[in-house]
Design a protein around this motif. Structure first.
Motif, PDB file in Angstrom:
ATOM      1  N   THR A   1       0.865  -1.184   0.000  1.00  0.00           N
ATOM      2  CA  THR A   1       0.000   0.000   0.000  1.00  0.00           C
ATOM      3  C   THR A   1       0.902   1.235   0.000  1.00  0.00           C
ATOM      4  O   THR A   1       2.069   1.168   0.402  1.00  0.00           O
ATOM      5  N   SER A   2       0.347   2.354  -0.429  1.00  0.00           N
ATOM      6  CA  SER A   2       1.131   3.593  -0.502  1.00  0.00           C
ATOM      7  C   SER A   2       1.330   4.158   0.905  1.00  0.00           C
ATOM      8  O   SER A   2       0.611   3.815   1.849  1.00  0.00           O
ATOM      9  N   ALA A   3       2.300   5.052   1.016  1.00  0.00           N
ATOM     10  CA  ALA A   3       2.576   5.698   2.307  1.00  0.00           C
ATOM     11  C   ALA A   3       1.343   6.442   2.810  1.00  0.00           C
ATOM     12  O   ALA A   3       1.133   6.565   4.016  1.00  0.00           O
ATOM     13  N   GLU A   4       0.519   6.941   1.902  1.00  0.00           N
ATOM     14  CA  GLU A   4      -0.730   7.594   2.331  1.00  0.00           C
ATOM     15  C   GLU A   4      -1.725   6.556   2.850  1.00  0.00           C
ATOM     16  O   GLU A   4      -2.404   6.776   3.852  1.00  0.00           O
ATOM     17  N   GLN A   5      -1.796   5.426   2.167  1.00  0.00           N
ATOM     18  CA  GLN A   5      -2.736   4.373   2.597  1.00  0.00           C
ATOM     19  C   GLN A   5      -2.349   3.753   3.939  1.00  0.00           C
ATOM     20  O   GLN A   5      -3.199   3.169   4.604  1.00  0.00           O
ATOM     21  N   TRP A   6      -1.060   3.868   4.320  1.00  0.00           N
ATOM     22  CA  TRP A   6      -0.674   3.305   5.621  1.00  0.00           C
ATOM     23  C   TRP A   6      -1.574   3.829   6.743  1.00  0.00           C
ATOM     24  O   TRP A   6      -1.856   3.128   7.707  1.00  0.00           O
ATOM     25  N   LEU A   7      -2.037   5.073   6.604  1.00  0.00           N
ATOM     26  CA  LEU A   7      -2.816   5.694   7.687  1.00  0.00           C
ATOM     27  C   LEU A   7      -4.206   5.078   7.842  1.00  0.00           C
ATOM     28  O   LEU A   7      -4.868   5.297   8.856  1.00  0.00           O
ATOM     29  N   LEU A   8      -4.637   4.286   6.836  1.00  0.00           N
ATOM     30  CA  LEU A   8      -5.941   3.621   6.954  1.00  0.00           C
ATOM     31  C   LEU A   8      -6.019   2.739   8.198  1.00  0.00           C
ATOM     32  O   LEU A   8      -7.096   2.497   8.729  1.00  0.00           O
ATOM     33  N   ARG A   9      -4.857   2.247   8.654  1.00  0.00           N
ATOM     34  CA  ARG A   9      -4.860   1.324   9.790  1.00  0.00           C
ATOM     35  C   ARG A   9      -4.880   2.046  11.148  1.00  0.00           C
ATOM     36  O   ARG A   9      -5.017   1.402  12.183  1.00  0.00           O
ATOM     37  N   VAL A  10      -4.688   3.372  11.139  1.00  0.00           N
ATOM     38  CA  VAL A  10      -4.561   4.072  12.428  1.00  0.00           C
ATOM     39  C   VAL A  10      -5.853   4.000  13.238  1.00  0.00           C
ATOM     40  O   VAL A  10      -5.821   3.880  14.468  1.00  0.00           O
ATOM     41  N   SER A  11      -7.011   4.009  12.546  1.00  0.00           N
ATOM     42  CA  SER A  11      -8.282   3.927  13.299  1.00  0.00           C
ATOM     43  C   SER A  11      -8.339   2.617  14.079  1.00  0.00           C
ATOM     44  O   SER A  11      -8.782   2.587  15.237  1.00  0.00           O
ATOM     45  N   ALA A  12      -7.883   1.514  13.468  1.00  0.00           N
ATOM     46  CA  ALA A  12      -7.853   0.226  14.177  1.00  0.00           C
ATOM     47  C   ALA A  12      -6.817   0.265  15.296  1.00  0.00           C
ATOM     48  O   ALA A  12      -7.056  -0.254  16.399  1.00  0.00           O
ATOM     49  N   ASP A  13      -5.684   0.897  15.038  1.00  0.00           N
ATOM     50  CA  ASP A  13      -4.648   1.014  16.080  1.00  0.00           C
ATOM     51  C   ASP A  13      -5.213   1.673  17.340  1.00  0.00           C
ATOM     52  O   ASP A  13      -4.868   1.299  18.461  1.00  0.00           O
ATOM     53  N   LYS A  14      -6.067   2.669  17.123  1.00  0.00           N
ATOM     54  CA  LYS A  14      -6.596   3.424  18.266  1.00  0.00           C
ATOM     55  C   LYS A  14      -7.609   2.609  19.052  1.00  0.00           C
ATOM     56  O   LYS A  14      -7.795   2.839  20.246  1.00  0.00           O
ATOM     57  N   LYS A  15      -8.252   1.658  18.401  1.00  0.00           N
ATOM     58  CA  LYS A  15      -9.250   0.816  19.090  1.00  0.00           C
ATOM     59  C   LYS A  15      -8.601  -0.368  19.806  1.00  0.00           C
ATOM     60  O   LYS A  15      -9.088  -0.813  20.845  1.00  0.00           O
TER      61      LYS A  15
END
Ligand SMILES: [Fe+2]
Length: 336
Positions: A18-32
């Motif tokens: 995934t692109s460096a921008e797409q990496w942030l898609l996982r942050v919402s799960a990280d926070k949960k």
């Protein structure tokens, strides 16, 4: 007799596809989620506090994420080029299953795959809709654009079982991938698919998958057991009555979903020094969640420490996506 001609340890996860921008898609799960880190389990906010002196704000800027992403792509290309140059005939892949095959009805600790072929295909729209954030976006990196069958090595798999069972390894075997109705995933797990797609570049040589339950308590094989398994598999490969060149892979890791660069450095040092005891002594509390996949590396080390192959780290990039230190540290090692 078979000759082990190449050893590769590689990360395989979504940040590589995934692109460096797409990496942030996982942050919402990280926070949960709650995350193992240095032997304890923390929530996101606690991790931010624990790691505030590490300058992670710098590591998660878009420019820095893009630099690390590009370095990973260069390392994958180098690994794939070295795979071609080694001219191997077959491969043994130490991988893991992340509930892509085995569900809660049965979770084998160690599975030797005895099918003639293994298949993979992209997720259906219905399956894709059930995936956690940022996972479907990475699918091209480990699943082909349409259904494919890859050749496997049931002969070698049977030989491995016949050699290891008398030594006390109670192995599960599988002749075809489990495919229960309504499964969220389909086909080979990403630990295998990444090797097929990105290291072998779809020119898949006949291969023997050996799958470890690294993720799911309570029957994860210990680090020592994984190393011993690898050592016994290595002996079995070398006693296989076929005149072939064999590549051995460990597919998984490194530290994630919370990155620990000190831990990864310790691991690289142990590989470089063929330090089996350090690897065997890593306690299970340090090998949970994604980091647990390093047990595939330990199993591959069990094979490769007994060869005269040598090599180096091809790449290492801690790919952070948050100031909590979440992300994936991607590592690549090759021994020729
Ligand atoms: Fe993985």
């Amino acid at each position: 007799m078979a000759e082990i001609a190449l050893g590769m340890w590689t990360s395989h996860g979504p940040t590589l596809s995934t692109s460096a921008e797409q990496w942030l898609l996982r942050v919402s799960a990280d926070k949960k989620n709650r995350h193992p880190f240095r032997g304890e389990v923390h929530d996101f906010e606690t991790l931010v506090e624990l790691r505030k002196g590490e300058g992670l704000a710098e590591a998660v800027t878009l420019a820095e994420r893009e630099r690390r992403h590009a370095a990973c792509q260069a390392a994958i290309a180098e690994m794939a080029d070295r795979f071609v140059a080694a001219k191997v005939d077959v491969a043994v892949i130490m991988g893991n299953d992340q509930r892509e095959l085995f569900l809660e009805d049965i979770t084998p600790a160690i599975t030797v795959y005895l099918g003639e072929t293994i298949w993979d295909q992209p997720a259906t729209a219905e399956q894709a809709a059930r995936m956690p954030p940022g996972i479907h976006e990475a699918e091209w990196g480990h699943s082909p654009p349409e259904r494919r069958e890859y050749p496997c090595l049931p002969d070698l798999g049977t030989h491995v079982c016949e050699a290891l069972v008398p030594q006390g390894f109670d192995l599960a075997v599988s002749k075809r991938l489990p495919e229960p109705a309504g499964h969220w995933s389909s086909g080979a797990p990403h630990s295998l698919g990444f090797i097929y797609r990105q290291i072998m570049r779809d020119e898949v040589v006949p291969n023997l998958p050996i799958l470890l339950n690294t993720f799911f308590p309570p029957n994860q094989p210990t680090a020592r057991r994984c190393f011993e398994l690898g050592r016994a598999v290595g002996e079995a490969i070398r006693s296989w009555d076929k005149d072939v060149r064999v590549a051995v892979f460990g597919s998984g890791g490194m530290s994630h979903f919370v990155i620990d660069e000190d831990f990864d450095r310790m691991f690289f040092e142990a590989l470089r020094n063929r330090d089996a005891e350090t690897l065997c002594r890593i306690e299970d509390r340090h090998l949970q969640s994604g980091t647990s996949e390093l047990k595939t590396w330990i199993a591959a080390a069990g094979v490769l420490f007994d060869t005269d192959l040598e090599g180096e780290v091809v790449g290492y990039e801690p790919c952070y996506r948050s100031e909590a230190g979440t992300g994936t540290a991607n590592g690549f090692v090759a021994w020729q």
